[in-house]
Design a protein around this motif. Sequence first.
Motif, PDB file in Angstrom:
ATOM      1  N   GLN B   3      10.384  36.298  13.119  1.00 49.06           N
ATOM      2  CA  GLN B   3      11.538  35.929  12.289  1.00 49.06           C
ATOM      3  C   GLN B   3      11.181  35.951  10.789  1.00 49.06           C
ATOM      4  O   GLN B   3      11.981  36.370   9.952  1.00 49.06           O
ATOM      5  N   ARG B   4       9.940  35.527  10.518  1.00 43.29           N
ATOM      6  CA  ARG B   4       9.457  35.512   9.126  1.00 43.29           C
ATOM      7  C   ARG B   4       9.399  36.940   8.569  1.00 43.29           C
ATOM      8  O   ARG B   4       9.799  37.218   7.438  1.00 43.29           O
ATOM      9  N   PHE B   8      11.467  38.413   5.534  1.00 41.99           N
ATOM     10  CA  PHE B   8      10.773  39.051   4.396  1.00 41.99           C
ATOM     11  C   PHE B   8      11.319  40.463   4.145  1.00 41.99           C
ATOM     12  O   PHE B   8      11.609  40.840   3.010  1.00 41.99           O
ATOM     13  N   THR B   9      11.509  41.216   5.241  1.00 41.76           N
ATOM     14  CA  THR B   9      12.032  42.594   5.124  1.00 41.76           C
ATOM     15  C   THR B   9      13.444  42.567   4.547  1.00 41.76           C
ATOM     16  O   THR B   9      13.782  43.378   3.662  1.00 41.76           O
ATOM     17  N   LEU B  10      14.233  41.640   5.032  1.00 41.10           N
ATOM     18  CA  LEU B  10      15.620  41.524   4.570  1.00 41.10           C
ATOM     19  C   LEU B  10      15.691  41.189   3.074  1.00 41.10           C
ATOM     20  O   LEU B  10      16.447  41.809   2.311  1.00 41.10           O
ATOM     21  N   SER B  11      14.851  40.198   2.677  1.00 39.17           N
ATOM     22  CA  SER B  11      14.857  39.818   1.254  1.00 39.17           C
ATOM     23  C   SER B  11      14.341  40.946   0.365  1.00 39.17           C
ATOM     24  O   SER B  11      14.858  41.172  -0.738  1.00 39.17           O
ATOM     25  N   LEU B  12      13.347  41.686   0.859  1.00 38.39           N
ATOM     26  CA  LEU B  12      12.812  42.841   0.100  1.00 38.39           C
ATOM     27  C   LEU B  12      13.881  43.913  -0.077  1.00 38.39           C
ATOM     28  O   LEU B  12      14.059  44.477  -1.177  1.00 38.39           O
TER      29      LEU B  12
END
Lengths: 163, 169
Positions: B3-4, B8-12
Amino acid sequence: MIDDEVKAVIMAIVIVAGALSIAQIAMSGKVSEPFSALGLLGPNMKIGDYPKTVLVNQTIRLYLYIDNHEGRTMYYIIYAKLGDKLTEISENKSADAPILYAYEVILPHGMNTTIPVSLRFSKPMTNARLIFEMWIYDSETHTPRYYGRWNQLWLNITATTIS
Amino acid sequence: MRQRIRLFTLSLALILVVLLLSLTPNVRCETEEEKAIALLREVYSKLAEAEMAGADIRDASQQLNKALTLIKSIDENPQDKEKLLQEALTIMRDVDSMIPTLIDEGRRAAFLRNINTALTISSIASLIVLSYIFTPRIFWSLWLKARRNWLIKIVADKGGRVKNDRRRS
């Protein structure tokens, strides 16, 4: 009826006057010594009262005077660069310094213009050289070319003091 | 953990999208200004050629300079960018369209100028020849006219000789 010597003198005067008149006609409209002039004027649009010390982010106001006597319409590009005492510049070599701004003007022959210059400096600097270089847009090569005229203003850029 | 990584991928991806969105208008703005300057320089080159062909481009070059000023003023008035660019482009198109007429007028003017120069030079040359032929005649006729009432007396010295007698024998 008239002496040959007198005839010769009259002939010489008439020929010289005629040659001068023809030369005047042939040379009319042609520029014998083409030149361009670049001048840096102070805040009062005069030669003088140049700022010596400026604060960081303080706007300095100057004027650039450009004169065209090239016998043709010119496209001038004046680069404002910020150099120091080690910056090399000559009639053949432009200064290797960062460009602050580029002023561009198209000027027909026989005309001049005065462009207002407003500049700000972001960093303090001692013995800064504000250099103005004249470039032209060469319509044959389709590229800007350094034209060998330049002006400079020595400045001390000091950090803003908090009182 | 998974999930982390997803977060992280989504925020990037979000950061990248925001960055792209914020940079795109600036890039477009620069390109438009650069394009306008490139077009202006092209028109200037044509004008310079027209001037070499004898055209009087004084007014046209001043119009082009006005367009240049408008493009350069975008830095100070970025909110009016579109309007300024449109105005500059209209001026440039107008100047570009008048170049053939200017060249034609220039050629005609150069032809008339050449005829005028040739006529002036030939009249000066004729004047030289006429002056050479007629100046002595005019001079002597005036000289004679000025002295037509004079009485001529030949004065001889005591020995009966006439000094500086230039009469033809």
